[in-house]
Design a protein around this motif. Structure first.
Motif, mmCIF file in Angstrom:
data_model
loop_
_atom_site.group_PDB
_atom_site.id
_atom_site.type_symbol
_atom_site.label_atom_id
_atom_site.label_comp_id
_atom_site.label_asym_id
_atom_site.label_seq_id
_atom_site.Cartn_x
_atom_site.Cartn_y
_atom_site.Cartn_z
ATOM 1 N N LEU A 15 0.834 -1.207 0.000
ATOM 2 C CA LEU A 15 0.000 0.000 0.000
ATOM 3 C C LEU A 15 0.869 1.257 0.000
ATOM 4 C CD1 LEU A 15 -2.886 1.156 0.174
ATOM 5 C CD2 LEU A 15 -2.610 1.135 2.660
ATOM 6 N N ILE A 16 1.927 1.252 0.792
ATOM 7 C CA ILE A 16 2.841 2.405 0.828
ATOM 8 C C ILE A 16 3.487 2.604 -0.541
ATOM 9 C CG2 ILE A 16 5.030 3.228 1.805
ATOM 10 C CD1 ILE A 16 4.146 1.913 4.457
ATOM 11 N N ILE A 17 3.925 1.528 -1.168
ATOM 12 C CA ILE A 17 4.540 1.628 -2.497
ATOM 13 C C ILE A 17 3.529 2.143 -3.515
ATOM 14 C CG2 ILE A 17 5.484 0.278 -4.421
ATOM 15 C CD1 ILE A 17 6.894 -1.447 -2.359
ATOM 16 N N ALA A 18 2.294 1.642 -3.449
ATOM 17 C CA ALA A 18 1.276 2.075 -4.404
ATOM 18 C C ALA A 18 0.978 3.566 -4.251
ATOM 19 C CB ALA A 18 0.000 1.260 -4.210
ATOM 20 N N VAL A 19 0.843 4.033 -3.021
ATOM 21 C CA VAL A 19 0.574 5.461 -2.791
ATOM 22 C C VAL A 19 1.760 6.294 -3.278
ATOM 23 C CG1 VAL A 19 0.277 7.207 -0.983
ATOM 24 C CG2 VAL A 19 -1.041 5.094 -0.896
ATOM 25 N N PHE A 20 2.960 5.862 -2.973
ATOM 26 C CA PHE A 20 4.158 6.576 -3.409
ATOM 27 C C PHE A 20 4.225 6.632 -4.937
ATOM 28 C CE2 PHE A 20 8.756 6.581 -4.415
ATOM 29 C CZ PHE A 20 9.087 7.800 -3.842
ATOM 30 N N ALA A 21 3.875 5.519 -5.584
ATOM 31 C CA ALA A 21 3.932 5.480 -7.046
ATOM 32 C C ALA A 21 2.871 6.372 -7.671
ATOM 33 C CB ALA A 21 3.759 4.046 -7.527
ATOM 34 N N VAL A 22 1.680 6.390 -7.110
ATOM 35 C CA VAL A 22 0.595 7.208 -7.666
ATOM 36 C C VAL A 22 0.914 8.701 -7.535
ATOM 37 C CG1 VAL A 22 -1.834 7.846 -7.340
ATOM 38 C CG2 VAL A 22 -1.174 5.453 -7.364
ATOM 39 N N ILE A 23 1.583 9.071 -6.470
ATOM 40 C CA ILE A 23 1.945 10.480 -6.281
ATOM 41 C C ILE A 23 2.958 10.927 -7.328
ATOM 42 C CG2 ILE A 23 3.127 12.061 -4.702
ATOM 43 C CD1 ILE A 23 1.902 10.496 -2.397
ATOM 44 N N ASN A 24 3.878 10.028 -7.721
ATOM 45 C CA ASN A 24 4.955 10.353 -8.658
ATOM 46 C C ASN A 24 4.612 9.829 -10.058
ATOM 47 O OD1 ASN A 24 7.024 11.512 -6.821
ATOM 48 N ND2 ASN A 24 6.764 9.512 -5.851
ATOM 49 N N VAL A 25 3.913 10.634 -10.841
ATOM 50 C CA VAL A 25 3.510 10.202 -12.185
ATOM 51 C C VAL A 25 4.262 10.936 -13.298
ATOM 52 C CG1 VAL A 25 1.228 9.407 -11.519
ATOM 53 C CG2 VAL A 25 1.564 11.804 -12.111
ATOM 54 N N ALA A 26 5.174 11.788 -12.965
ATOM 55 C CA ALA A 26 5.902 12.571 -13.969
ATOM 56 C C ALA A 26 6.783 11.644 -14.819
ATOM 57 C CB ALA A 26 6.765 13.623 -13.290
ATOM 58 N N PRO A 27 6.947 11.964 -16.092
ATOM 59 C CA PRO A 27 7.836 11.142 -16.929
ATOM 60 C C PRO A 27 9.303 11.376 -16.558
ATOM 61 C CG PRO A 27 6.913 12.955 -18.192
ATOM 62 C CD PRO A 27 6.282 13.005 -16.838
ATOM 63 N N VAL A 28 10.060 10.289 -16.556
ATOM 64 C CA VAL A 28 11.487 10.370 -16.240
ATOM 65 C C VAL A 28 12.276 9.624 -17.309
ATOM 66 C CG1 VAL A 28 11.217 10.590 -13.743
ATOM 67 C CG2 VAL A 28 11.375 8.333 -14.761
ATOM 68 N N LEU A 50 8.226 -4.778 -8.014
ATOM 69 C CA LEU A 50 7.858 -6.121 -8.448
ATOM 70 C C LEU A 50 9.104 -6.981 -8.645
ATOM 71 C CD1 LEU A 50 5.659 -8.101 -9.403
ATOM 72 C CD2 LEU A 50 5.987 -7.190 -11.700
ATOM 73 N N PHE A 51 10.112 -6.432 -9.316
ATOM 74 C CA PHE A 51 11.350 -7.178 -9.542
ATOM 75 C C PHE A 51 12.020 -7.540 -8.215
ATOM 76 C CE2 PHE A 51 15.945 -7.346 -10.528
ATOM 77 C CZ PHE A 51 15.918 -8.437 -11.383
ATOM 78 N N GLY A 52 12.035 -6.607 -7.280
ATOM 79 C CA GLY A 52 12.623 -6.875 -5.963
ATOM 80 C C GLY A 52 11.880 -7.959 -5.206
ATOM 81 N N SER A 53 10.555 -7.923 -5.273
ATOM 82 C CA SER A 53 9.785 -8.955 -4.570
ATOM 83 C C SER A 53 9.956 -10.318 -5.236
ATOM 84 C CB SER A 53 8.311 -8.565 -4.496
ATOM 85 O OG SER A 53 7.762 -8.497 -5.796
ATOM 86 N N LEU A 54 10.068 -10.356 -6.566
ATOM 87 C CA LEU A 54 10.304 -11.628 -7.253
ATOM 88 C C LEU A 54 11.674 -12.203 -6.894
ATOM 89 C CD1 LEU A 54 8.815 -10.962 -10.798
ATOM 90 C CD2 LEU A 54 7.877 -12.400 -8.986
ATOM 91 N N MET A 55 12.669 -11.344 -6.809
ATOM 92 C CA MET A 55 14.006 -11.804 -6.419
ATOM 93 C C MET A 55 13.990 -12.351 -4.983
ATOM 94 S SD MET A 55 16.312 -11.407 -8.812
ATOM 95 C CE MET A 55 17.853 -11.229 -7.956
ATOM 96 N N THR A 56 13.354 -11.629 -4.084
ATOM 97 C CA THR A 56 13.267 -12.074 -2.695
ATOM 98 C C THR A 56 12.516 -13.391 -2.601
ATOM 99 O OG1 THR A 56 13.273 -9.778 -1.962
ATOM 100 C CG2 THR A 56 12.498 -11.413 -0.387
#
Length: 106
Positions: A15-28, A50-56
């Motif tokens: 949930l924390i990651i999702a909220v953080f991701a939704v706040i940061n939508v600017a193109p990089v 996702l990649f980090g959780s798959l590795m773990t």
């Protein structure tokens, strides 16, 4: 109980990651060593998580399989030791009866 704590912690973290991701939508601009692309920061954050959780998860599964293999080997060894103990106990009983028979014959 322990697994419930892990599940709740994982959900809170997601949930924390999702909220953080939704706040940061600017193109990089993302540099992939040979190619540079521009993508939304939300995709970069979510794909990294996702990649980090798959590795773990992969390392955890490897460790689980390794421990299960060791447990099977130890169970087999334990069973063999129990069988040897029973065999030795039977041999001791036979020796005692032989000694008693010899004593009775005297």
């Amino acid at each position: 109980m322990k697994s419930q704590i892990y599940i709740i912690s994982a959900l809170v973290f997601a949930l924390i990651i999702a909220v953080f991701a939704v706040i940061n939508v600017a193109p990089v601009e993302v540099n992939y060593l040979f190619v540079t692309t521009e993508s939304p920061l939300i995709l970069v954050i979510l794909s990294s998580a996702l990649f980090g959780s798959l590795m773990t998860g992969g390392f955890s599964i490897y460790q689980f399989i390794k421990l299960r293999k060791k447990m099977r080997a130890l169970e087999t060894e334990n069973q063999n030791l129990r069988m040897n103990k029973v065999y030795h106990a039977d041999a001791e009983v036979e020796e005692i009866t032989e000694v008693e028979l010899i004593d009775e014959q005297k």
